[in-house]
Every structure is written in structure tokens, then in C-alpha cells.
Scaffold this motif. Structure first.
Motif, PDB file in Angstrom:
ATOM      1  N   GLU A 154     -53.306  87.307  10.818  1.00  0.00           N
ATOM      2  CA  GLU A 154     -53.637  85.876  10.772  1.00  0.00           C
ATOM      3  C   GLU A 154     -52.830  85.149  11.853  1.00  0.00           C
ATOM      4  N   PRO A 155     -53.415  84.144  12.508  1.00  0.00           N
ATOM      5  CA  PRO A 155     -52.645  83.439  13.546  1.00  0.00           C
ATOM      6  C   PRO A 155     -51.521  82.582  12.947  1.00  0.00           C
ATOM      7  N   TYR A 156     -50.411  82.512  13.642  1.00  0.00           N
ATOM      8  CA  TYR A 156     -49.282  81.695  13.166  1.00  0.00           C
ATOM      9  C   TYR A 156     -48.402  81.290  14.343  1.00  0.00           C
ATOM     10  N   VAL A 157     -47.563  80.313  14.080  1.00  0.00           N
ATOM     11  CA  VAL A 157     -46.528  79.944  15.054  1.00  0.00           C
ATOM     12  C   VAL A 157     -45.183  80.094  14.336  1.00  0.00           C
ATOM     13  N   ILE A 158     -44.088  80.052  15.112  1.00  0.00           N
ATOM     14  CA  ILE A 158     -42.777  80.091  14.459  1.00  0.00           C
ATOM     15  C   ILE A 158     -42.161  78.699  14.546  1.00  0.00           C
ATOM     16  N   ARG A 159     -41.683  78.223  13.406  1.00  0.00           N
ATOM     17  CA  ARG A 159     -41.030  76.912  13.376  1.00  0.00           C
ATOM     18  C   ARG A 159     -39.551  77.040  13.082  1.00  0.00           C
ATOM     19  N   PHE A 160     -38.818  76.073  13.575  1.00  0.00           N
ATOM     20  CA  PHE A 160     -37.384  75.984  13.314  1.00  0.00           C
ATOM     21  C   PHE A 160     -37.216  75.277  11.967  1.00  0.00           C
ATOM     22  N   LYS A 161     -36.280  75.748  11.162  1.00  0.00           N
ATOM     23  CA  LYS A 161     -36.068  75.084   9.873  1.00  0.00           C
ATOM     24  C   LYS A 161     -34.929  74.076  10.021  1.00  0.00           C
ATOM     25  N   SER A 162     -35.309  72.809  10.068  1.00  0.00           N
ATOM     26  CA  SER A 162     -34.292  71.778  10.293  1.00  0.00           C
ATOM     27  C   SER A 162     -33.551  71.470   9.000  1.00  0.00           C
ATOM     28  N   MET A 163     -32.259  71.167   9.152  1.00  0.00           N
ATOM     29  CA  MET A 163     -31.465  70.763   7.985  1.00  0.00           C
ATOM     30  C   MET A 163     -31.111  69.282   8.095  1.00  0.00           C
ATOM     31  N   GLY A 164     -31.741  68.613   9.061  1.00  0.00           N
ATOM     32  CA  GLY A 164     -31.376  67.219   9.331  1.00  0.00           C
ATOM     33  C   GLY A 164     -32.021  66.243   8.358  1.00  0.00           C
ATOM     34  N   ASP A 165     -31.534  65.024   8.442  1.00  0.00           N
ATOM     35  CA  ASP A 165     -32.059  63.953   7.590  1.00  0.00           C
ATOM     36  C   ASP A 165     -32.274  62.728   8.478  1.00  0.00           C
TER      37      ASP A 165
END
Ligand code: GLU
Length: 554
Positions: A188-199
Motif C-alpha cells: 500500500e502507498p505511504y509516506v513517513i511522517r515525523f512524530k512531533s512532541m510540540g505544542d
């Protein structure tokens, strides 16, 4: 094996190196303390913008002033917007303006130990770093289709919420890893995302070398770091590349300030020390009283190719851009009687914070000053080179007449009172074309601007007398006396003052006589200094032209 490791191995089965390996492959640069490593990082999406030339020039200057390194990196990850061949063209244009790098992407090859310098050749490096982020639970695959993303955008718009992939809208942030692995295995197609911890409600502060402290909302977006095509996005590539290429100061346009919180979080998460940042002002234009960015579509001067085509000397652009870069530069040029930007000490503190206005008049001023300082031979060589490509008519007239053209270009050149007629090479031809016989014939085939208050008979007599009496051995300082004598012989006053005092006694004054000669020899009321025109044309040609005009007046 924990689940994050499992996921990382499914996504990148062939990646075995680690960030530590990269740290070793790209060690700290052996430079003296305070040496700056800067870069210019263009995308091959079109022509070189004036603002980009500005950025690259400042980056090079900062490196050079500190005995550092300036390199070029080609940011070619946006394959959809890429224009084939534009990377090479950018390099040629940068070279033209002497913004030559110490290392990096050089068009047809690269040089340096911190490469590859083309992002599309660095895919492996990004994957090594991302694999580690996945293992640490700070990056994840996202299977959202563009329709789903569009749906999210609409909901956010309707709720008047900040757009983007974050918080509850970050659908795959906490997705079941087993399911993710299964979908990946099913291609399945996908991208990779960064998991932000910001607010977004918190502020981060960073120091900008030009603007001082900037305080701005923290990043909370789970941005895409690796696209479906296996290439990174700008943000992620910026963190990886500027770290492993050991950039000390990131010099880029102010449009990047708003994304800096993303970059701060990426550097922190990756445990990369933060480089210094300098966000340069954009170059604007005054349009009907309003400031706006130079536009590729509306403004020819947005593209540096324009300045090359009309023939501004390289130094004129450099000097002009330096005057935009540092408010004290113009004063410095006046005090030091120098336009050599290498001798000037650039400083970020003297940079304007707001967009700077493009000022054609100032560029013209610098250019005239500089062209007036070139030796005639230097100018000839430059014009020859330029005209070969951009003004073939001029080229055909000058390529085999070096000495003659140098004499022409030498008219009132040098010294305190040097003439400043040309602001670019394109200005030269219209002013000197009358020196070439075919052009002269063309000019005089039209209406000649002789003074209508003086009869043709008188004009002919004066011209013929001039032809037979002019003494070519006289120097410039005394030659005009002979024009005065000629004037007196034909009932013209020696000077304007005498004429004004007694208009009835004269047909005009010596200025009118000089004008007749000028028109006869050049076809125009304006020309370079008449004495030199006559000397350069020489007796035979002067007399030939006079006879032709006398016949024409018959
Ligand atoms: N490729 C980016 C651009 O063309 C470079 C920005 C930067 O210098 O970091 O705008």
C-alpha cells in the motif's frame, strides 16, 4: 525485537548503517575557530532569481571573510517542479557572477568530502536517519490518501482551526504497528511522517543573526519527512544535510522563518547541534506605491539572466547587491574609493530587516561608475565576449577592429572627469554605431537634425570650409579655437555671449557651427566629444562624409 525495530526493518530492510556511521563518514571540518561553513542550496525549478543571487553572494562572502568554506547543494527532491537542465544553468549563472563555490555541486561534476551534494543522490543517508527515528518511535508511516487529507483540510477550515496534520487529525500517529506492517507488506502507498512532541500554544525562541531573538509558536505538525517517491521533504533534508555537511550558518531567505520551529524540533530530536541562522530580507519592488515581491512573471529584473543579457558588468551587480546587504557599504566605497567587495568587511548587524527595494537607478549609478573605470581594452574584451551572444550586430562590427574600437571607447575615459555614458553594454552600440560606415549611411538616410534657422547654403559653405581647413595636428585644448575662426569667417559669433549681445550681427555662434559638423559626421546632435570623433574618423573619412552631406543638402 521491539515493534518499532520491526517496523523500521520492514520499511528499510537494506539499511544497515546508523547515524553514528554517518557522523564518522562526515567528521567535523578541520577549520580554524570561527571559520564559517555556508552554503547555497538552490532547487532546479527554473531561473536564478535576483534574491537567490543575493543570498548566494552573502553566503560566499561570510565564508570567505572567515577563511571558511562555501559550498553548493542542489535541492532536487521536488521532482514534479524540476525543470531539466536548470541545475546546470544555475551554476553557469552563479559562475558568471563569480559566486564560485569551494566545493559541492558543480553542474557536471562535484567536488568535496561531504557529498553527494545533490539531494537525489543522498536518499540512502536520509533513510539511515529515518530508520533510526522510526526505531525511536519518532517517525511513522502514514497511509492517508490525498482525498483523506483534503477531507481533513475542509473540516479544519469549517471549524476555523489551524490547518495541517497534527493532534487528533494525525490519524496514523498511533496506528497499530502490526497493521501498518501488514499494509506495507501489501504494497500500500505511504509516506513517513515525523512524530512531533510540540505544542502550538508554547513558544520557542531562537537567535537569528540578523534579527536577534525570534519567538514563535512551537511546531506541532507531524510533517512528511519521506515522500512516496523515496525522497525527503525540504525540512528533513535541511536538518540532515546541514548537519552532515557541517554548515555553521544557514543563510536563506526570510520566507523560511515561519518553518524554523519545525527545524528546531528536528535538530533537537536528532541530537544534532543547531547551526546559526541568518534569514535575509527579500528583494521587493515599488509598484504603484505598494511594496511587493519581485515577480517572475511581471518583472524582467527578477531573473539574473536579464542583467546578463543587457550587459551589466558582473561587478555592478555585486556592488549593488552589497549595498543592499550592508547599509554602510556605499559610505565605505566613497571613503575608500574602492568598489572591491573583497576588501569590505560584511556584517550581519548592518543588514536591513525588512524587504529591501530593488533600485534600478542605484544599480545604474554603480554600473556607470564601474564601466567608466575599466580600461578601454578591458571594456572592449568584455563587450566583445558579451556581444558574441547578446548583440551580434555589434559583434560583427567590432570583432575585427580592435584598435579602432579601443580608440572609440577611449574617448574621455579615465581621469577625474571620465565620462559615464554607459550603464550596461547594451548602451554602447547606439552611441558609437555612427563610427561604422554602413551604420552611418543608415543614420543619414533619415532626416538630419540641422538647425532650421540656418540656411542650407550657409551650412554647406561652413562644412566645406571645415573640410578643407581643419588642422588634424592640433591638440584637443586648442582645436576649438580653429572652430571659432571658422565661425568668424562665416559670420557666426565666436561665442554664445557675443551672439546674445548682438543677434542681428550674426547668423549664430560657434556652438551652432560645431553642431553642424557634429550632425554631418555623426547624424546626430549628440555624440562623444567632437574633437576625438574627428581624430578617430581621420581626414579622409571626415571629408568623405562632409561631401556626402553637402550633396544631400543640394
Ligand atoms: N531549496 C531551498 C530554496 O530554494 C533552499 C532554502 C535554504 O537555503 O535552506 O528555497
Amino acid at each position: 525485537m521491539n515493534k518499532f525495530d520491526l517496523l523500521a526493518n520492514v520499511i528499510f530492510p537494506d539499511i544497515h548503517e546508523t547515524i553514528d556511521d554517518l557522523e564518522k563518514r562526515y567528521p567535523q571540518r578541520p577549520l580554524k575557530e570561527n571559520a564559517e561553513v555556508t552554503r547555497f542550496a538552490p532547487s532546479p525549478t527554473g531561473f536564478l532569481h535576483l534574491g537567490s543571487l543575493f543570498t548566494s553572494m552573502v553566503a560566499k562572502k561570510v565564508a570567505k571573510d572567515s577563511d571558511g568554506v562555501f559550498y553548493i547543494r542542489l535541492e532536487d527532491t521536488d521532482t514534479k517542479r524540476e525543470i531539466s537542465g536548470s541545475g546546470e544553468d544555475l551554476l553557469k549563472q552563479l559562475n558568471h557572477f563569480n559566486v564560485t563555490p569551494d566545493e559541492g555541486y558543480l553542474g557536471d561534476h562535484e567536488e568535496g568530502n561531504y557529498g553527494p551534494y545533490k539531494q537525489s543522490d543522498r536518499a540512502n543517508i536520509y533513510k539511515i536517519v529515518i530508520k533510526q527515528l522510526i526505531k525511536e518511535g519518532r517517525a511513522y508511516p502514514c497511509f492517508c490518501s490525498s482525498d483523506e487529507l483534503e477531507e481533513i483540510r475542509k473540516i479544519q477550515e469549517a471549524n476555523k482551526e489551524i490547518p495541517g496534520y497534527y493532534g487528533k487529525y494525525a490519524k496514523y500517529r498511533d496506528y497499530d504497528i502490526d497493521k501498518a506492517i501488514e499494509r506495507i507488506k501489501n504494497n500500500e502507498p505511504y509516506v513517513i511522517r515525523f512524530k512531533s512532541m510540540g505544542d502550538h500554544n508554547n513558544k520557542v525562541t531562537f537567535k537569528d543573526e540578523i534579527r536577534g531573538e525570534i519567538s514563535i509558536a512551537e511546531n506541532d505538525l507531524d510533517i512528511v519527512i519521506l515522500k512516496g517517491d523515496g525522497l525527503p521533504t525540504y525540512h528533513f533534508a535541511h536538518a540532515c544535510d546541514d548537519h552532515f555537511m557541517r554548515t555553521t550558518t544557514v543563510i536563506r531567505g526570510e520566507e523560511w522563518i515561519s518553518s524554523t520551529p519545525i527545524h528546531l524540533e528536528l535538530f533537537e530530536t536528532l541530537h544534532f547541534p543547531l547551526p546559526k541562522y541568518a534569514h535575509l530580507p527579500v528583494i521587493m519592488k515599488l509598484d504603484n506605491g505598494n511594496r511587493r515581491k519581485l515577480s517572475k512573471r511581471k518583472d524582467p529584473e527578477a531573473s539574473v539572466a536579464h542583467f546578463i543579457e543587457v550587459g551589466f558588468p558582473v561587478e555592478a551587480l555585486q556592488v549593488y547587491l552589497m549595498s543592499i546587504a550592508n547599509s554602510n557599504f556605499e559610505e565605505w566605497t566613497a571613503e575608500n574609493k574602492s568598489f572591491n567587495i573583497d576588501e569590505f568587511k560584511f556584517s550581519f548587524n548592518k543588514m536591513s530587516l525588512d524587504g529591501v527595494l530593488f533600485d534600478q537607478d542605484k544599480l545604474n549609478y554603480f554600473s556607470k561608475e564601474l564601466i567608466a573605470k575599466f580600461s578601454a581594452e578591458d571594456l572592449y574584451n568584455r563587450v566583445l565576449e558579451w556581444s558574441k551572444k547578446y548583440n551580434t550586430t555589434l559583434y560583427e562590427h567590432i570583432f575585427d577592429k580592435k584598435d579602432y574600437v579601443i580608440d572609440i571607447l577611449n574617448i574621455e575615459r579615465g581621469g577625474e572627469k571620465a565620462r559615464k555614458d554607459y550603464c550596461c553594454y547594451n548602451d554602447i552600440y547606439p552611441l558609437i554605431r555612427f563610427f561604422f560606415n554602413d551604420q552611418y549611411e543608415q543614420i543619414i538616410s533619415g532626416q538630419l537634425p540641422f538647425n532650421e534657422n540656418i540656411s542650407k547654403e550657409v551650412i554647406k559653405e561652413v562644412l566645406l570650409d571645415f573640410a578643407s581647413s581643419n588642422d588634424y595636428s592640433l591638440g584637443n585644448d586648442v582645436w576649438f579655437n580653429s572652430v571659432k575662426q571658422l565661425s568668424i569667417r562665416h559670420q557666426f559669433a565666436e561665442n554664445n555671449k557675443m551672439f546674445k549681445a548682438n543677434r542681428d550681427a550674426y547668423l549664430g555662434h560657434s556652438g551652432d557651427v560645431a553642431e553642424m559638423i557634429r550632425i554631418a559626421l555623426t547624424g546626430s546632435k549628440q555624440s562623444p566629444n567632437l574633437y576625438f570623433v574627428i581624430q578617430i574618423l581621420g581626414k579622409d573619412e571626415v571629408n568623405r562624409r562632409i561631401n556626402e552631406i553637402v550633396e544631400k543638402l543640394a
